[in-house]
Design a protein around this motif. Structure first.
Motif, PDB file in Angstrom:
ATOM      1  N   THR A  52      48.879  70.442  34.100  1.00  0.00           N
ATOM      2  CA  THR A  52      47.804  69.482  33.828  1.00  0.00           C
ATOM      3  C   THR A  52      48.269  68.411  32.849  1.00  0.00           C
ATOM      4  N   GLU A  53      48.953  68.832  31.790  1.00  0.00           N
ATOM      5  CA  GLU A  53      49.448  67.883  30.789  1.00  0.00           C
ATOM      6  C   GLU A  53      50.444  66.902  31.400  1.00  0.00           C
ATOM      7  N   ALA A  54      51.294  67.391  32.287  1.00  0.00           N
ATOM      8  CA  ALA A  54      52.284  66.518  32.920  1.00  0.00           C
ATOM      9  C   ALA A  54      51.603  65.441  33.761  1.00  0.00           C
ATOM     10  N   TYR A  55      50.577  65.843  34.533  1.00  0.00           N
ATOM     11  CA  TYR A  55      49.899  64.882  35.399  1.00  0.00           C
ATOM     12  C   TYR A  55      48.931  63.980  34.638  1.00  0.00           C
ATOM     13  N   GLU A  56      48.632  64.312  33.407  1.00  0.00           N
ATOM     14  CA  GLU A  56      47.879  63.389  32.548  1.00  0.00           C
ATOM     15  C   GLU A  56      48.770  62.240  32.082  1.00  0.00           C
ATOM     16  N   ILE A  57      50.068  62.504  32.020  1.00  0.00           N
ATOM     17  CA  ILE A  57      51.029  61.482  31.601  1.00  0.00           C
ATOM     18  C   ILE A  57      51.474  60.628  32.771  1.00  0.00           C
ATOM     19  N   SER A  58      51.668  61.276  33.941  1.00  0.00           N
ATOM     20  CA  SER A  58      52.200  60.581  35.110  1.00  0.00           C
ATOM     21  C   SER A  58      51.547  61.108  36.378  1.00  0.00           C
ATOM     22  N   GLN A  59      51.256  60.192  37.313  1.00  0.00           N
ATOM     23  CA  GLN A  59      50.718  60.606  38.615  1.00  0.00           C
ATOM     24  C   GLN A  59      51.787  61.277  39.469  1.00  0.00           C
ATOM     25  N   ASN A  60      53.048  61.019  39.160  1.00  0.00           N
ATOM     26  CA  ASN A  60      54.150  61.547  39.960  1.00  0.00           C
ATOM     27  C   ASN A  60      55.332  61.909  39.046  1.00  0.00           C
ATOM     28  N   PRO A  61      55.182  62.969  38.241  1.00  0.00           N
ATOM     29  CA  PRO A  61      56.249  63.322  37.294  1.00  0.00           C
ATOM     30  C   PRO A  61      57.555  63.666  38.002  1.00  0.00           C
ATOM     31  N   ILE A  62      58.666  63.277  37.388  1.00  0.00           N
ATOM     32  CA  ILE A  62      59.986  63.559  37.946  1.00  0.00           C
ATOM     33  C   ILE A  62      60.183  65.068  38.013  1.00  0.00           C
ATOM     34  N   SER A  63      60.623  65.541  39.162  1.00  0.00           N
ATOM     35  CA  SER A  63      60.712  66.986  39.412  1.00  0.00           C
ATOM     36  C   SER A  63      61.617  67.694  38.414  1.00  0.00           C
ATOM     37  N   ARG A  64      62.749  67.086  38.103  1.00  0.00           N
ATOM     38  CA  ARG A  64      63.663  67.722  37.150  1.00  0.00           C
ATOM     39  C   ARG A  64      62.989  67.940  35.812  1.00  0.00           C
ATOM     40  N   GLU A  65      62.306  66.906  35.324  1.00  0.00           N
ATOM     41  CA  GLU A  65      61.670  66.995  34.008  1.00  0.00           C
ATOM     42  C   GLU A  65      60.484  67.951  34.028  1.00  0.00           C
ATOM     43  N   LEU A  66      59.801  68.017  35.167  1.00  0.00           N
ATOM     44  CA  LEU A  66      58.679  68.946  35.277  1.00  0.00           C
ATOM     45  C   LEU A  66      59.178  70.392  35.133  1.00  0.00           C
ATOM     46  N   ASP A  67      60.330  70.696  35.712  1.00  0.00           N
ATOM     47  CA  ASP A  67      60.894  72.042  35.566  1.00  0.00           C
ATOM     48  C   ASP A  67      61.306  72.331  34.125  1.00  0.00           C
ATOM     49  N   VAL A  68      61.834  71.325  33.448  1.00  0.00           N
ATOM     50  CA  VAL A  68      62.173  71.505  32.032  1.00  0.00           C
ATOM     51  C   VAL A  68      60.925  71.889  31.247  1.00  0.00           C
ATOM     52  N   LEU A  69      59.828  71.197  31.549  1.00  0.00           N
ATOM     53  CA  LEU A  69      58.559  71.477  30.866  1.00  0.00           C
ATOM     54  C   LEU A  69      58.018  72.856  31.224  1.00  0.00           C
ATOM     55  N   LEU A  70      57.944  73.164  32.523  1.00  0.00           N
ATOM     56  CA  LEU A  70      57.325  74.415  32.966  1.00  0.00           C
ATOM     57  C   LEU A  70      58.081  75.644  32.477  1.00  0.00           C
ATOM     58  N   SER A  71      59.387  75.530  32.306  1.00  0.00           N
ATOM     59  CA  SER A  71      60.187  76.683  31.878  1.00  0.00           C
ATOM     60  C   SER A  71      59.904  77.103  30.444  1.00  0.00           C
ATOM     61  N   THR A  72      59.257  76.224  29.675  1.00  0.00           N
ATOM     62  CA  THR A  72      59.022  76.557  28.266  1.00  0.00           C
ATOM     63  C   THR A  72      57.985  77.663  28.092  1.00  0.00           C
ATOM     64  N   GLY A  73      57.081  77.812  29.047  1.00  0.00           N
ATOM     65  CA  GLY A  73      56.043  78.842  28.926  1.00  0.00           C
ATOM     66  C   GLY A  73      56.630  80.232  28.828  1.00  0.00           C
ATOM     67  N   GLU A  74      57.601  80.552  29.699  1.00  0.00           N
ATOM     68  CA  GLU A  74      58.250  81.867  29.680  1.00  0.00           C
ATOM     69  C   GLU A  74      59.095  82.058  28.420  1.00  0.00           C
ATOM     70  N   GLN A  75      59.642  80.977  27.908  1.00  0.00           N
ATOM     71  CA  GLN A  75      60.475  81.103  26.701  1.00  0.00           C
ATOM     72  C   GLN A  75      59.639  81.506  25.485  1.00  0.00           C
ATOM     73  N   VAL A  76      58.408  81.045  25.439  1.00  0.00           N
ATOM     74  CA  VAL A  76      57.501  81.481  24.367  1.00  0.00           C
ATOM     75  C   VAL A  76      57.260  82.987  24.482  1.00  0.00           C
ATOM     76  N   SER A  77      57.015  83.459  25.697  1.00  0.00           N
ATOM     77  CA  SER A  77      56.722  84.884  25.911  1.00  0.00           C
ATOM     78  C   SER A  77      57.897  85.772  25.523  1.00  0.00           C
ATOM     79  N   ILE A  78      59.115  85.416  25.970  1.00  0.00           N
ATOM     80  CA  ILE A  78      60.263  86.292  25.701  1.00  0.00           C
ATOM     81  C   ILE A  78      60.584  86.350  24.218  1.00  0.00           C
ATOM     82  N   SER A  79      60.448  85.216  23.540  1.00  0.00           N
ATOM     83  CA  SER A  79      60.779  85.202  22.107  1.00  0.00           C
ATOM     84  C   SER A  79      59.767  86.021  21.307  1.00  0.00           C
TER      85      SER A  79
END
Length: 388
Positions: A52-79
């Motif tokens: 949701t946050e990504a699409y609030e910034i851009s109607q068509n976020p770059i796929s590479r950057e979207l993956d960089v963003l989405l991967s952070t959720g799991e990193q919070v959990s593992i740490s």
């Protein structure tokens, strides 16, 4: 020493109190003298929030950057889980997808695991550590982060179990296993003790959210039994394996997260349409070429990309998009059973014909596609007639 792989979904790690329950399950198994590898998802609805946050910034976020963003959720959990386990006196280490040696193809948001280098994980296990791996993510040949699609942590867990030749693979969630239908949609569904890989794959492909479809494909390929269990109870769960039981209806799935796109043919060719979808990195899960229009079926999660494509590239083509429902009846050999087919027809006989788009029949599943979103009463009636 045997290795076991445990996977905990987003609801299981949603807050600190639930993380403590997860830690207790992990340490109980570790204390029994096994090497433990844990795969975790992002906490709660964090991935949805990041999208949701990504699409609030851009109607068509770059796929590479979207993956960089989405991967952070799991990193919070593992740490957080690693911090907790170490505080409890257990040696634990958290690893991102790339640190765990998970290599994928170059597709963003729906990557496929191609290879796992297990050296780092095995090194950490040899030191007596509990290894906690971020699910849902890997790294491609360009050293870019990729994500595996919704539910991809399941696939991470089973792929690791195969690569590590693990003894067991447990998939923990907020439900006690696989049911004859979604407990949140109907009353009194029955929990299954066993279900075959093929039946489970049909369930996953039709929208059941218990297991990721590629997770089941990997399990079938490497013959890895999966035990689907609840984090919040001691119920035995459901075993997913290669055993096919007698011919009968196993489970019903109602998927309300589908959208049907209608595109008139007058200004559009199939090749032009295909190139547009490829350019926008989105593909329908079904394509119907009718006399006057093209009809394409998509998952609801594709709506942001669809909306962008319509507004930017198809605005003059009189596009119609509507949400629909599909009920799928899953079971080995059910298409050849006239009793089952008659019960299905009887269950939907009172429905207005104009609401039903089509009925597909094959050996492992029977699908009823509706032209709009329909109530769960239809699912309830089908379940009652077919399973009881």
């Amino acid at each position: 020493m045997d290795i076991i792989v445990l996977k905990f979904g987003g609801t299981s790690v949603a807050d600190n109190d639930k993380l403590k329950l997860v830690a207790k399950k992990i340490t109980t198994l570790y204390d029994q003298g096994t090497n433990v590898v844990v795969v975790v998802s992002a906490q709660g609805k964090k991935t949805d929030s990041l999208i949701t946050e990504a699409y609030e910034i851009s109607q068509n976020p770059i796929s590479r950057e979207l993956d960089v963003l989405l991967s952070t959720g799991e990193q919070v959990s593992i740490s957080k889980l690693s911090i907790l386990l170490n505080d409890c006196g257990y040696k634990a280490v958290s690893l991102t997808g790339w640190q765990a040696g998970i290599y994928t193809n170059n597709v963003n948001q729906n990557a496929i695991i191609e290879h796992i280098n297990t050296k780092r994980i095995k090194d950490e296990l040899s030191k007596g550590k509990i290894v906690i791996v971020a699910g849902f993510q890997g790294i491609n040949e360009n050293v870019d982060i990729t994500t595996l699609g919704r539910g991809g942590s399941d696939t991470t867990a089973v792929a690791l179990a195969a690569a590590l030749e693990a003894k067991d693979c447990y998939i923990y969630s907020d439900v006690e296993g696989i049911f004859t239908s979604d407990p949140r949609k109907i009353s009194n569904p029955k929990k299954l003790k066993n279900i075959s890989y093929d039946e489970m794959l049909n369930l996953s492909n039709e929208g059941a959210k218990v297991l990721h479809n590629r997770c089941v494909e990997v399990a079938k390929k490497y013959d890895i039994p999966i035990l689907a269990k609840s984090t919040f109870s001691d119920d035995a769960g459901t075993s997913i394996n290669n055993k096919i039981e007698s011919q009968k209806v196993k489970s019903l799935v109602k998927n309300d997260e589908l959208v049907l796109m209608h595109i008139p043919k007058q200004n559009m060719s199939f090749l032009k349409l295909y190139s547009l979808f490829e350019k926008n990195k989105i593909m329908p899960i079904e394509f119907i070429d009718s006399v006057e229009e093209f009809q394409m079926l998509f998952k609801s999660c594709d709506c942001p990309k669809l909306d962008y494509m319509i507004k930017q590239q198809l605005i003059k083509d009189n596009i119609k998009v509507n949400k629909i429902s599909r009920v799928s009846i899953i079971g080995y050999g059910i298409a050849n059973d006239n009793i089952i087919l008659n019960k299905i027809i009887d269950s939907i006989s009172n429905i207005d014909d104009n609401k039903i788009q089509k009925i597909d029949i094959n050996d492992g599943k029977i699908r009823i596609t509706f032209k709009e979103v329909v109530s769960n009463e239809i699912l309830e009636q089908l379940h009652l007639n077919l399973i009881g």
